[in-house]
Design an enzyme around this catalytic site. Sequence first.
Site, PDB file in Angstrom:
ATOM      1  CG  HIS A 131      -5.798  -1.947   8.936  1.00 22.98           C
ATOM      2  ND1 HIS A 131      -5.949  -0.789   9.657  1.00 22.98           N
ATOM      3  CD2 HIS A 131      -4.484  -2.027   8.644  1.00 22.98           C
ATOM      4  CE1 HIS A 131      -4.782  -0.202   9.796  1.00 22.98           C
ATOM      5  NE2 HIS A 131      -3.861  -0.938   9.203  1.00 22.98           N
TER       6      HIS A 131
ATOM      7  CG  ASP B  85      -0.254  -0.387   2.508  1.00 28.82           C
ATOM      8  OD1 ASP B  85       0.976  -0.359   2.548  1.00 28.82           O
ATOM      9  OD2 ASP B  85      -0.955  -0.692   3.479  1.00 28.82           O
TER      10      ASP B  85
ATOM     11  CG  ASN C  93      -8.836  -1.312  12.159  1.00 26.12           C
ATOM     12  OD1 ASN C  93      -7.890  -1.935  11.691  1.00 26.12           O
ATOM     13  ND2 ASN C  93      -9.312  -0.203  11.617  1.00 26.12           N
TER      14      ASN C  93
ATOM     15  CD  GLU D 145      -8.758   1.199   7.828  1.00 28.79           C
ATOM     16  OE1 GLU D 145      -8.709   0.279   8.671  1.00 28.79           O
ATOM     17  OE2 GLU D 145      -8.243   2.307   8.014  1.00 28.79           O
TER      18      GLU D 145
HETATM   19  C1  GLP Z   1      -0.466   0.622   8.511  1.00 27.49           C
HETATM   20  C2  GLP Z   1      -0.135  -0.237   7.297  1.00 27.49           C
HETATM   21  C3  GLP Z   1      -0.305  -1.710   7.588  1.00 27.49           C
HETATM   22  C4  GLP Z   1       0.374  -2.056   8.894  1.00 27.49           C
HETATM   23  C5  GLP Z   1      -0.269  -1.295  10.016  1.00 27.49           C
HETATM   24  C6  GLP Z   1       0.318  -1.603  11.379  1.00 27.49           C
HETATM   25  O1  GLP Z   1      -1.802   0.969   8.590  1.00 27.49           O
HETATM   26  N1  GLP Z   1      -0.931   0.097   6.162  1.00 27.49           N
HETATM   27  O2  GLP Z   1       0.246  -2.453   6.517  1.00 27.49           O
HETATM   28  O3  GLP Z   1       0.264  -3.446   9.138  1.00 27.49           O
HETATM   29  O4  GLP Z   1      -0.085   0.101   9.755  1.00 27.49           O
HETATM   30  O5  GLP Z   1       1.509  -0.884  11.569  1.00 27.49           O
HETATM   31  P1  GLP Z   1       2.510  -1.095  12.743  1.00 27.49           P
HETATM   32  O6  GLP Z   1       3.333  -2.285  12.393  1.00 27.49           O
HETATM   33  O7  GLP Z   1       3.337   0.158  12.773  1.00 27.49           O
HETATM   34  O8  GLP Z   1       1.716  -1.288  13.983  1.00 27.49           O
END
Ligand code: GLP
Length: 240
Positions: A135, A67, A133, A140
Amino acid sequence: MEFHVYESARAACEAAGMLIAAQITRKGDSVLGLATGSTPVPAYEKLVQWYQKGVIDFDRIRTFNLDEYVGIDHKNPLSYHAFMQEHLFSKVNLRPENVHLPSGHSAAAGKAYDDAIRAAGGIDIQLLGIGRNGHIGFNEPAKEFTYGTHVVTLTQNTIEANARFFKSADEVPRQAISMGIGNIMAAKCVVLVATGESKAEAVYKTIRGPITPEVPASILQLHPCCVILTDREAGSLMKD
Ligand code: GLP
């Protein structure tokens, strides 16, 4: 679905790096699905170390990231393009033409990304973090699962969670372009890493909860090759 709990966050993330390194070792032209966020950083550190020691070679590896924010310059240090440059791309011998991240904000941009993944032969191993959440990528919680790469409007929950990287929540982009659940499910193998107490509920719902688009990661219960790696905190609700 396999589930392994590690003593530390670093150990869980390094184990994910090990699975990716094994894939690279077994197939020199593997297609890697890559993730951003704080969680995968130690996995990238290990991959860089193994590359420096001559254990793995990225010369023929192709990569597709999950993404990217919409409306953020790729040179902005908070873009996922810049994140990947900093943590992996600038440190290993990946060829620039073999590196892909979604960008743009149209249905055509999403379709072009899906076509590029398909043309590369599909993703061999997909690395995933998880949002609080549930995702994955930027898929989402929703009323239905998405299929291909698409533009998403971020939830307030995700904007607040990601605000720590920006000066304030107001600066977090409101939209992103993300691989869909269909792209993720089409990967031959999926490795999801979750660390910290804030992810415990999402991990529990992913593994034990009903399969529902309200918890996007829950669909991984149906994936034929899915490994979930957590530290003690993120795995804490998974008794017995
Ligand atoms: C973002 C990314 C996800 C990632 C999530 C959790 O929203 N789009 O791909 O898994 O954050 O991030 P973190 O590893 O910093 O908790």
